[in-house]
Write an enzyme that holds these catalytic residues in place. Structure first.
Site, mmCIF file in Angstrom:
data_model
loop_
_atom_site.group_PDB
_atom_site.id
_atom_site.type_symbol
_atom_site.label_atom_id
_atom_site.label_comp_id
_atom_site.label_asym_id
_atom_site.label_seq_id
_atom_site.Cartn_x
_atom_site.Cartn_y
_atom_site.Cartn_z
ATOM 1 N N LYS A 257 -13.255 4.559 -6.128
ATOM 2 C CA LYS A 257 -12.499 5.629 -6.794
ATOM 3 C C LYS A 257 -13.315 6.111 -8.000
ATOM 4 C CE LYS A 257 -7.697 6.611 -7.937
ATOM 5 N NZ LYS A 257 -6.325 6.189 -7.664
ATOM 6 N N GLU A 342 9.610 2.805 -4.071
ATOM 7 C CA GLU A 342 10.754 3.111 -4.927
ATOM 8 C C GLU A 342 12.051 2.512 -4.395
ATOM 9 O OE1 GLU A 342 8.374 5.259 -4.152
ATOM 10 O OE2 GLU A 342 7.569 5.882 -6.093
ATOM 11 N N ARG A 370 13.529 9.260 -3.406
ATOM 12 C CA ARG A 370 13.257 8.287 -2.351
ATOM 13 C C ARG A 370 14.330 7.201 -2.268
ATOM 14 N NH1 ARG A 370 7.853 7.480 -0.487
ATOM 15 N NH2 ARG A 370 7.587 9.449 0.590
HETATM 16 C C1 LIG Z 1 6.681 8.242 -3.509
HETATM 17 C C2 LIG Z 1 5.599 8.364 -4.543
HETATM 18 N N1 LIG Z 1 5.563 7.515 -5.577
HETATM 19 C C3 LIG Z 1 4.603 7.624 -6.503
HETATM 20 C C4 LIG Z 1 3.650 8.592 -6.415
HETATM 21 C C5 LIG Z 1 2.625 8.750 -7.511
HETATM 22 N N2 LIG Z 1 1.283 8.495 -7.030
HETATM 23 C C6 LIG Z 1 0.446 9.462 -6.702
HETATM 24 S S1 LIG Z 1 -1.020 8.951 -6.191
HETATM 25 C C7 LIG Z 1 -0.568 7.345 -6.435
HETATM 26 C C8 LIG Z 1 -1.527 6.249 -6.128
HETATM 27 C C9 LIG Z 1 -2.020 6.393 -4.730
HETATM 28 O O1 LIG Z 1 -2.866 5.362 -4.393
HETATM 29 P P1 LIG Z 1 -3.674 5.497 -3.056
HETATM 30 O O2 LIG Z 1 -2.790 5.922 -1.953
HETATM 31 O O3 LIG Z 1 -4.415 4.243 -2.856
HETATM 32 O O4 LIG Z 1 -4.650 6.712 -3.333
HETATM 33 P P2 LIG Z 1 -5.920 6.775 -4.294
HETATM 34 O O5 LIG Z 1 -5.466 7.570 -5.481
HETATM 35 O O6 LIG Z 1 -6.349 5.408 -4.635
HETATM 36 O O7 LIG Z 1 -6.922 7.502 -3.501
HETATM 37 C C10 LIG Z 1 0.734 7.252 -6.905
HETATM 38 C C11 LIG Z 1 1.435 6.005 -7.239
HETATM 39 C C12 LIG Z 1 3.735 9.481 -5.330
HETATM 40 N N3 LIG Z 1 2.894 10.498 -5.175
HETATM 41 N N4 LIG Z 1 4.697 9.342 -4.420
HETATM 42 MG MG LIG Z 2 -6.279 3.634 -3.415
#
Ligand SMILES: Cc1ncc(C[n+]2csc(CCOP(=O)(O)OP(=O)(O)O)c2C)c(N)n1
Ligand SMILES: [Mg+2]
Ligand SMILES: CC(=O)[C@@H](O)[C@H](O)COP(=O)(O)O
Length: 607
Positions: A257, A342, A370
């Site tokens: 990342k 959630e 959610r």
């Molecule tokens: C239901 C929900 N909860 C929280 C979020 C906030 N959120 C956006 S990106 C993220 C982290 C995502 O991690 P990952 O899928 O591993 O993607 P990366 O950013 O590491 O590429 C979160 C918690 C969201 N978009 N949707």
């Molecule tokens: Mg990730």
């Protein structure tokens, strides 16, 4: 890119590749050069406009490889959450749009079906893509379109969501379903991804576990990997193999990342997951960052945690953004990060409360959607003392339709026994948070916006728990403010006073269920206007109007709020002005409401 280097503003190869056909014609040896230019481009544009930096820098090679191996319209490519779709946008002819990234009328920060036929889904709530892929592939089969593949790019964080696990369970069970799950495993959500699944991925990634037998194969999917997600040759080979399998398969890619941008790679908190406008070299803010509501909540909860050993905090993978990181630091034993989950967060909080704790569940207002079933059935039905802290409530701004927190009050208004507090400033945020965690007869919720903390707005009087912020003392107009819109209401009252209209501004503090004292106050005014940054047809205004009608209170209640539709991205201030929720808009609405009151009183007297 080193932090000492000057930012690169030159990307000739990127400019030459303006379509997926161009990308596919590019010799594979030139892909590293293109990847470097895409990274430089992303750093320049995202630091200038704000947006998701770390996630996109990590998927440059992965996105190129996916688009070289799979081809629309035959194949369908989905991005889970969609915050990592910038490279996809660049490669599908939208590089020019990055000069207006996340601005009103400009390029969206997420996939957008209005922008491109290459964007198939635009739901930026995490963990949905595998379910969409499942449905798309089943429908393709029913329509005899058997050649196409459905590709879902999903992060290791999104994979912790229950919905993603439900989909995997189903995908593995359906024979010959041509779904390619491209798992983008960077080991992080914002912070390192938590949980047993994350530990399992780490074991696969580091070779500590036998890749031939893993959770995916046990569920019935094929598995390829782990693959270096920055090696285009390895990626393309793995994706071609996956494509040719014709069954549900997980391609486990390992990425970094923030790749290629030192400040992002080094950022311990979240690898610069999302930034505001920052310096392109240091990635530090170019202007002082104003104090936020989140930071005030963060401090207040740490204090409460010191006084109350039963207060615990729950986050769904967002300890940093919701301000709970400070609580985690101060009271590590009482902090629970459950992953992007959630529903589980809320039901787990119910369990904590059943056993005598007072959980504070901090989530963005939009993500509480959610878990409404858990709020209703697991918390409210059991009258459990859980406090929900809803950050990013109301208009959030540049994150657009999926992120505006404009339904929380509507959804919570139907939950029996739940009390909703709407602090108007950070002083009332502190006091209402204390009242909320002191309430032990059922759930409470507290909402506040993504905005800077304006100066406090003191009450001139308090009547039965209702704060009066300004009062003409007359029976003419009652303006009922909802949370931080109180400031605009007070400014509108001043404008109206100058026109000779007497206005009282009342802040109910605890807005739902509507306090009886507010109904009583409404009955003492000819015209009542409610002002809320929630869906207009189903929030405080609608509830007050209904109560006044039920109780035959003779007040004419006019509701001012957000229209019941998906609002686009733009700045919070501009969107509030557009919705008529600034002082000028409120003033106009009051003038119109008074005219309507006058006409109906005249009609009544003539009939
Ligand atoms: C239901 C929900 N909860 C929280 C979020 C906030 N959120 C956006 S990106 C993220 C982290 C995502 O991690 P990952 O899928 O591993 O993607 P990366 O950013 O590491 O590429 C979160 C918690 C969201 N978009 N949707
Ligand atoms: Mg990730
Ligand atoms: C994709 C997502 O849901 C989050 O990353 C969100 O965009 C962050 O918003 P903030 O920048 O307001 O924390």
């Amino acid at each position: 890119m080193s932090s000492a280097a000057q930012p690169c503003t030159d990307w000739p190869l990127l400019q030459a590749v303006s379509s997926l056909a161009d990308l596919r014609h590019l010799p594979i040896e030139r892909l590293p050069e293109l990847a470097a230019q895409i990274r430089a481009f992303l750093v320049a544009k995202v630091t200038a406009h704000g947006g998701h930096l770390g996630p996109n820098l990590g998927v440059v090679e992965l996105t190129m490889a996916v688009h070289r191996v799979f081809d629309r319209p035959e194949d369908t490519v989905l991005f889970d959450t969609g915050h990592q779709s910038y490279v996809h946008k660049v490669l599908t002819g939208r590089a020019g749009g990055f000069d207006r990234l996340r601005e009103a009328g400009g390029l969206s920060g997420y996939p957008s079906r209005g922008e491109s036929g290459h964007d198939v889904i635009e739901n930026s709530h995490a963990s949905t893509a595998l379910s969409y892929a499942d449905g798309l592939a089943k429908a393709q089969r029913l329509r005899n379109r058997t050649a196409g593949r459905v590709v879902a790019v999903v992060g290791d964080g999104a994979l912790t969501g229950g919905l993603a696990l439900e989909a995997l369970n189903n995908l593995g069970h359906t024979p010959q379903l041509p779904v390619v799950v491209v798992l983008n495993d960077n080991g992080r959500s914002y912070a390192p991804t938590v949980g047993g699944l994350a530990a399992h991925l780490t074991a696969l990634r580091t070779g500590r576990s036998d890749p031939a037998h893993n959770v995916f194969t046990e569920l019935g999917l094929a598995y390829l990997g782990p693959v270096d997600g920055h090696d285009v040759v390895a990626l393309e080979n793995a994706l071609r193999r996956a494509r040719d399998l014709g069954t549900a398969v997980v391609v486990h890619t390992v990425t970094v990342k923030g790749k290629g941008c030192e400040p992002a790679e080094q950022d311990a908190a979240d690898r610069l997951h999302a930034v505001g406008i920052v310096d392109p070299v240091t990635c530090r803010p170019t202007a002082p960052v104003p104090r936020s509501w989140t930071s005030v909540f963060s401090e207040a909860l740490v204090e409460i945690g010191r006084e109350r050993q039963d207060v615990v905090a729950v986050t769904a993978a967002m300890a940093g953004p919701t301000g709970l990181a400070a609580f985690a630091e101060a009271h590590p034993q009482r902090m629970f990060d459950v992953g992007i989950a959630e529903q589980h967060a809320v039901a787990s909080a119910a369990g904590l409360a059943l056993a005598g704790m007072h959980p504070v569940v901090a989530v963005y207002a939009t993500f509480l959607g959610r878990a409404i079933d858990q709020v209703l059935m697991d918390v409210a039905l059991h009258r459990l003392p859980v406090t929900f802290v809803l950050d990013r409530a109301g208009v959030t701004g540049p994150d657009g339709p999926s992120h505006h927190g404009m339904w929380d009050a509507s959804l919570l208004s139907v939950v029996p026994g739940l009390r909703l507090a709407v602090p108007r400033d950070t002083v009332t945020l502190r006091s209402l948070l204390r009242e909320a965690v002191a309430w032990d007869r059922g759930p409470t919720a507290l909402r506040f916006p993504k905005a800077s903390a304006d100066p406090p707005l003191p009450a001139v009087a308090t009547e039965d728990g209702i704060d009066v912020l300004t009062s003409s003392g007359g029976p003419d107009v009652l303006l009922v403010s909802f949370g931080p819109l109180a400031g605009e209401c007070v400014r509108a009252a001043a404008m109206l006073e100058r026109r000779g209209v007497g206005v009282t501004v009342a802040d109910p503090r605890w807005a739902l269920p509507v306090p009886p004292a507010l109904v009583e106050l409404a009955g003492r005014h000819q015209t009542v206007v409610t002002v809320e940054d929630n869906s207009r047809t189903s929030g405080l205004g609608a509830a007050l109007a209904q109560l006044c009608a039920d109780r035959k209170v003779p007040a004419a209640v006019h509701t001012l709020g957000l229209p019941r539709r998906f609002l686009p991205h733009g700045s919070r201030a501009d969107l509030l002005t557009w919705a008529g929720l600034d002082a000028a808009g409120i003033t106009r609405a009051v003038v119109r409401a008074r005219q309507r009151t006058f006409l109906s009183l005249r009609d009544e007297s003539l009939s």
